[in-house]
Design an enzyme around this catalytic site. Structure first.
Site, PDB file in Angstrom:
ATOM      1  N   ASP A 141      92.297 100.770  63.652  1.00  0.00           N
ATOM      2  CA  ASP A 141      91.080 101.762  63.555  1.00  0.00           C
ATOM      3  C   ASP A 141      90.785 101.952  61.926  1.00  0.00           C
ATOM      4  OD1 ASP A 141      93.397 103.043  62.348  1.00  0.00           O
ATOM      5  OD2 ASP A 141      93.349 104.569  63.939  1.00  0.00           O
ATOM      6  N   GLU A 186      96.233  97.536  69.865  1.00  0.00           N
ATOM      7  CA  GLU A 186      96.002  98.840  69.753  1.00  0.00           C
ATOM      8  C   GLU A 186      94.898  99.482  70.199  1.00  0.00           C
ATOM      9  OE1 GLU A 186      96.765 101.459  65.995  1.00  0.00           O
ATOM     10  OE2 GLU A 186      98.480 101.068  66.750  1.00  0.00           O
ATOM     11  N   GLU A 197      88.707 107.105  61.300  1.00  0.00           N
ATOM     12  CA  GLU A 197      89.116 105.957  62.188  1.00  0.00           C
ATOM     13  C   GLU A 197      88.826 106.468  63.479  1.00  0.00           C
ATOM     14  OE1 GLU A 197      90.924 107.974  59.804  1.00  0.00           O
ATOM     15  OE2 GLU A 197      92.240 106.709  58.646  1.00  0.00           O
ATOM     16  N   HIS A 244      98.793 111.063  54.035  1.00  0.00           N
ATOM     17  CA  HIS A 244      97.682 110.366  53.307  1.00  0.00           C
ATOM     18  C   HIS A 244      96.572 110.661  53.830  1.00  0.00           C
ATOM     19  CE1 HIS A 244      97.183 106.951  56.309  1.00  0.00           C
ATOM     20  NE2 HIS A 244      98.452 107.410  56.409  1.00  0.00           N
ATOM     21  N   ARG A 293      92.778 111.153  54.960  1.00  0.00           N
ATOM     22  CA  ARG A 293      91.666 111.760  54.294  1.00  0.00           C
ATOM     23  C   ARG A 293      91.419 113.093  54.437  1.00  0.00           C
ATOM     24  NH1 ARG A 293      88.755 107.395  52.311  1.00  0.00           N
ATOM     25  NH2 ARG A 293      89.165 105.524  53.212  1.00  0.00           N
ATOM     26  N   HIS A 325     101.843 107.757  48.864  1.00  0.00           N
ATOM     27  CA  HIS A 325     100.648 106.595  49.214  1.00  0.00           C
ATOM     28  C   HIS A 325      99.899 106.245  47.708  1.00  0.00           C
ATOM     29  CE1 HIS A 325      96.975 105.180  51.057  1.00  0.00           C
ATOM     30  NE2 HIS A 325      97.815 105.061  51.846  1.00  0.00           N
TER      31      HIS A 325
END
Ligand code: UDP
Length: 366
Positions: free
Chosen positions: A97, A119, A133, A206, A208, A239
């Site tokens: 994604d 997936e 995503e 991590h 957003r 990250h």
């Protein structure tokens, strides 16, 4: 000879596509080519090295930072179009994604190259969580010809959305294939040496939508849980996103029993996870890996697209409120029966043979 192009560009995609690339390369009558987009510039190459996968094509996206989604998507589309023109694959595979997943599928759609989505079918049904995503994976569903759903629930989501059942295959998640190759007894690692006999919390964050205050609240809860218990330590492989690092440094840098590290090599990360007490994370793949290893996971998000682990009791969605995260963490640390209820391995995300199943389907093996 069937020519299959695997397109991926971020760390999590690489973890989940390298086992499939290796499986396809072991088969006869197929040429498995790998195109990496380098959407993650720094943390992608170590995963390729870990699996000894050498890309056939590597795009240069160095002009586009993680905040420039429009520029990134445009560059990905252009770049992947060129690769398709040049290599002329019979079919392509995208995973998960990400912007690479979306642009890869779209470039193939424009070029009339059939696409398989690895997936497929994960959903929160909330376009804002995770953002962007949820959009990318739903868009990939519209463009894919083969849908490799990791679980029955993911398949059910696709069928409810009207996807042709003959095109949906439950395969397990290839991340478990990867996990089977990395975790070893007696693994030695400086982080584990540092942790000694203390209980180790493994933290990653991590997403957003968690950048800034939500992440700060989660890390403050971790800090408090560690500072109040002398036998607890935490490690946070940060990250590379500068916004993540700023928050991590600000909240945790001066805390003696918290180790902030660079991103770990995949085998190190998996083995540290296997020796950890529990995890606090907003990652997707880490939820699957930890649940498969029987490690309790506090999911620092308001929703998860991986409900199987929640139903089995291994994952707990705790959001990003400091008090809630602290309370859940304290329960795990202080109540052995609550811990025992979460600390059991589940097979919901796969059995280590997902790549083999996907290869069989693509190569039409009975
Ligand atoms: N990972 C790693 N090193 C680290 C942290 C994570 O190799 O220091 C791996 C982890 O095992 C998992 C993947 O990176 O397979 C997850 O990536 P991430 O959390 O960035 O993405 P998401 O799964 O949330 O899309």
């Amino acid at each position: 000879m069937k020519k299959i192009l695997l397109i991926f560009g971020t760390r999590p995609e690489a973890v989940k596509m390298c086992p499939l690339a290796l499986e396809l390369r072991r088969r006869q009558d197929v040429q498995a080519l790998v195109c990496v987009t380098n959407q993650h510039r720094e943390i992608l190459p170590p995963v390729l090295d870990a699996f000894h996968v050498t890309p056939d094509v590597s795009l240069d996206l160095s002009e586009h930072g993680p905040d420039d989604l429009t520029g990134l998507t445009a560059a990905l589309l252009e770049g992947i179009r060129g690769v398709l023109d040049h290599l002329k694959p019979d079919l392509a595979l995208v995973q998960g994604d990400t912007a690479t997943t979306f642009a890869g599928a779209l470039a193939c759609f424009y070029a009339h190259v059939p696409v398989g989505h690895v997936e497929a079918g994960l959903r929160t049904y909330d376009m804002t969580r995770p953002w962007p995503e949820e959009f990318y994976r739903r868009a990939a569903t519209l463009m894919a010809r083969w849908h490799f759903a990791p679980t029955e629930q993911a398949r059910d989501n696709l069928l409810r959305e009207g996807v042709d059942p003959a095109r949906v295959f439950v395969t397990g998640n290839t991340v478990i294939d990867a996990l089977r190759t990395t975790v070893q007894d007696n693994y030695v690692n400086p982080v584990l040496t540092w942790a000694g006999s203390d209980r180790l919390l493994l933290v990653t964050a991590h997403r957003r939508e968690n950048l800034g205050p939500p992440m700060e609240r989660v890390l403050l809860a971790v800090r408090r849980a560690v500072e109040e218990r002398p036998d607890v330590k935490a490690v946070y492989p940060m990250h590379p996103n500068p916004a993540v690092r700023r928050t991590a440094q600000a909240v945790l840098a001066d805390c003696e029993r918290v180790l902030l590290t660079e991103p770990m090599a995949l085998a190190d990360f998996h083995n540290v996870m296997a020796r950890s007490f529990c995890l606090v994370t907003d990652s997707g793949g880490v939820q699957e890996e930890a649940a498969s290893l029987g490690k309790p996971v506090l999911v620092a998000r308001d929703a998860t697209e991986r409900p199987e682990g929640v139903a089995a009791g291994t994952l707990q969605v705790v959001g990003t409120d400091e008090k809630e995260v602290y309370r859940a963490l304290s329960r795990l640390l202080d109540d052995p029966s609550a811990y025992a209820k979460m600390a059991h391995a589940i097979a919901a995300y796969g059995d280590g043979s997902a790549s083999r199943r996907i290869a069989d389907i693509l190569l039409e093996k009975p």
